[in-house]
Design an enzyme around this catalytic site. Structure first.
Site, PDB file in Angstrom:
ATOM      1  N   TYR A 161     -14.249  -4.386   7.774  1.00  0.00           N
ATOM      2  CA  TYR A 161     -12.973  -3.710   8.044  1.00  0.00           C
ATOM      3  C   TYR A 161     -12.565  -3.876   9.507  1.00  0.00           C
ATOM      4  CZ  TYR A 161      -9.671   0.188   8.633  1.00  0.00           C
ATOM      5  OH  TYR A 161      -8.578   0.962   8.940  1.00  0.00           O
TER       6      TYR A 161
ATOM      7  N   GLY B 177       0.834  -1.208   0.000  1.00  0.00           N
ATOM      8  CA  GLY B 177       0.000   0.000   0.000  1.00  0.00           C
ATOM      9  C   GLY B 177       0.861   1.247   0.000  1.00  0.00           C
TER      10      GLY B 177
HETATM   11  N1  LIG Z   1      -6.174   6.854   7.611  1.00  0.00           N
HETATM   12  C1  LIG Z   1      -6.477   6.549   8.864  1.00  0.00           C
HETATM   13  O1  LIG Z   1      -6.894   7.386   9.641  1.00  0.00           O
HETATM   14  C2  LIG Z   1      -6.276   5.136   9.351  1.00  0.00           C
HETATM   15  C3  LIG Z   1      -6.745   4.800  10.620  1.00  0.00           C
HETATM   16  C4  LIG Z   1      -6.547   3.518  11.086  1.00  0.00           C
HETATM   17  C5  LIG Z   1      -5.868   2.594  10.307  1.00  0.00           C
HETATM   18  N2  LIG Z   1      -5.443   2.946   9.082  1.00  0.00           N
HETATM   19  C6  LIG Z   1      -4.732   1.923   8.305  1.00  0.00           C
HETATM   20  O2  LIG Z   1      -3.618   2.480   7.659  1.00  0.00           O
HETATM   21  C7  LIG Z   1      -3.340   1.775   6.455  1.00  0.00           C
HETATM   22  C8  LIG Z   1      -3.178   2.747   5.315  1.00  0.00           C
HETATM   23  O3  LIG Z   1      -4.375   3.481   5.163  1.00  0.00           O
HETATM   24  P1  LIG Z   1      -4.448   4.889   4.403  1.00  0.00           P
HETATM   25  O4  LIG Z   1      -5.299   5.768   5.223  1.00  0.00           O
HETATM   26  O5  LIG Z   1      -3.079   5.333   4.015  1.00  0.00           O
HETATM   27  O6  LIG Z   1      -5.313   4.495   3.134  1.00  0.00           O
HETATM   28  P2  LIG Z   1      -5.011   4.657   1.581  1.00  0.00           P
HETATM   29  O7  LIG Z   1      -6.256   4.261   0.866  1.00  0.00           O
HETATM   30  O8  LIG Z   1      -4.437   6.008   1.307  1.00  0.00           O
HETATM   31  O9  LIG Z   1      -3.871   3.565   1.344  1.00  0.00           O
HETATM   32  C9  LIG Z   1      -4.155   2.206   1.167  1.00  0.00           C
HETATM   33  C10 LIG Z   1      -3.352   1.722  -0.022  1.00  0.00           C
HETATM   34  O10 LIG Z   1      -3.575   0.316  -0.177  1.00  0.00           O
HETATM   35  C11 LIG Z   1      -3.644   0.062  -1.568  1.00  0.00           C
HETATM   36  N3  LIG Z   1      -4.347  -1.185  -1.829  1.00  0.00           N
HETATM   37  C12 LIG Z   1      -5.673  -1.448  -1.703  1.00  0.00           C
HETATM   38  N4  LIG Z   1      -5.939  -2.700  -2.101  1.00  0.00           N
HETATM   39  C13 LIG Z   1      -4.754  -3.258  -2.471  1.00  0.00           C
HETATM   40  C14 LIG Z   1      -4.369  -4.524  -2.970  1.00  0.00           C
HETATM   41  N5  LIG Z   1      -5.293  -5.491  -3.199  1.00  0.00           N
HETATM   42  N6  LIG Z   1      -3.072  -4.746  -3.240  1.00  0.00           N
HETATM   43  C15 LIG Z   1      -2.136  -3.772  -3.046  1.00  0.00           C
HETATM   44  N7  LIG Z   1      -2.442  -2.538  -2.582  1.00  0.00           N
HETATM   45  C16 LIG Z   1      -3.735  -2.289  -2.297  1.00  0.00           C
HETATM   46  C17 LIG Z   1      -4.392   1.262  -2.142  1.00  0.00           C
HETATM   47  O11 LIG Z   1      -4.209   1.373  -3.541  1.00  0.00           O
HETATM   48  C18 LIG Z   1      -3.783   2.396  -1.334  1.00  0.00           C
HETATM   49  O12 LIG Z   1      -2.666   2.957  -1.998  1.00  0.00           O
HETATM   50  C19 LIG Z   1      -4.485   0.775   6.300  1.00  0.00           C
HETATM   51  O13 LIG Z   1      -4.082  -0.489   6.753  1.00  0.00           O
HETATM   52  C20 LIG Z   1      -5.565   1.342   7.191  1.00  0.00           C
HETATM   53  O14 LIG Z   1      -6.441   0.341   7.653  1.00  0.00           O
HETATM   54  C21 LIG Z   1      -5.631   4.185   8.574  1.00  0.00           C
END
Ligand SMILES: NC(=O)c1ccc[n+]([C@@H]2O[C@H](COP(=O)([O-])OP(=O)(O)OC[C@H]3O[C@@H](n4cnc5c(N)ncnc54)[C@H](O)[C@@H]3O)[C@@H](O)[C@H]2O)c1
Length: 243
Positions: free
Chosen positions: A147, A7
């Site tokens: 999720y 990701g």
């Molecule tokens: N943003 C928040 O506030 C928050 C809070 C809690 C947890 N998280 C966790 O942080 C992590 C990153 O989240 P984010 O906010 O940067 O989201 P984001 O959507 O910006 O990043 C997620 C990335 O995963 C990639 N992705 C999705 N499906 C995929 C696949 N099948 N194969 C490869 N890549 C894939 C997407 O293209 C994207 O670039 C996640 O695990 C999320 O659960 C985020």
């Protein structure tokens, strides 16, 4: 030192990759979205980075990605499992397909990348895995049941892997981010101002967290400063959840 960040094109993933690169890791960014821009930007700042198109729900894709990154950057000693999807909607409306798709990326994807990385780490004498979970598994989030379920599973998987991989000097920890101001967050809340107000009320620290603050926690768990820490989940949430 080679680190894999799944990701890596996303908001938090690219911050984590940049941080690990600044710390001297050659970084492989795996994503289904275009990661070439982030990788090129890291290289333009003097880092070593490789962007690879990889669907973490596909075992062959993962095998090919690890083969390529091991050849071009060296065998990984750090894995950051971070790629995830965030379907929302009432539990009563969740389809079996949507549930399976969420598990395939957020849970099975973490497992397959960890298994692939573990073999390299065993061959190399050890390593560190950091799984990006979320504080939502504590149970106060609505309308995201697939999720939330996968994020709880990741906390359990972190403990199971820490126990089994410890004898190989592989550490496995998790970070549980609170709410970070990403594009995904903006797309999920119609009244963003109200959501931000509620978030800050829930936190002990009365401000939004930055991507770099989350990346710093990941770098700590990935690196030698946490060399005797394994099986832990570190909440990075401004003091929202206290466990
Ligand atoms: N943003 C928040 O506030 C928050 C809070 C809690 C947890 N998280 C966790 O942080 C992590 C990153 O989240 P984010 O906010 O940067 O989201 P984001 O959507 O910006 O990043 C997620 C990335 O995963 C990639 N992705 C999705 N499906 C995929 C696949 N099948 N194969 C490869 N890549 C894939 C997407 O293209 C994207 O670039 C996640 O695990 C999320 O659960 C985020």
């Amino acid at each position: 030192m080679t680190a894999v960040v799944t990701g890596g094109a996303g908001a938090l993933g690219s911050a984590i990759a940049r941080r690990l690169a600044r710390g001297g890791h050659a970084v492989a960014l795996l994503d289904i979205a275009d990661v070439t821009g982030t990788a090129a930007d890291i290289r333009s700042r003097g880092g070593v980075a490789l962007g690879i198109h990889c669907d973490v729900s596909d075992r062959d894709d993962i095998a090919h990605a690890f083969e390529r990154l091991s050849t071009e950057l060296g065998k990984p000693t750090v894995l950051v499992n971070n790629a995830a999807i965030f379907p929302s909607g009432s539990f009563l409306d969740v389809s079996v397909e949507e549930w399976d798709e969420t598990v395939a990326v957020n849970q099975r994807g973490y497992f397959m990348c960890a298994q692939q990385a573990a073999q390299s780490m065993i061959d190399g004498g050890g390593g560190s895995m950091v799984n990006v979970a979320s504080i939502v598994w504590h149970g106060f989030w609505e309308n995201m049941s697939p999720y939330v379920t996968t994020k709880g599973a990741i906390v359990a998987m972190t403990r199971a892997l820490a126990r089994e991989l410890g004898p190989h000097e592989i550490r496995v920890n998790a970070v549980a981010p609170g709410a970070f101001p990403t594009a995904a967050e903006r797309s999920q809340h119609a009244d963003l101002a109200a959501y931000e107000r509620r978030t800050i009320e829930s936190q002990s620290l009365k401000r939004r967290g930055t991507f770099d603050e989350l990346a710093a926690a990941v770098a700590f768990l990935a690196g030698p400063d946490s060399s005797f820490i394994t099986g832990q989940t570190l909440n990075v949430d401004g003091g929202w959840v206290m466990t």
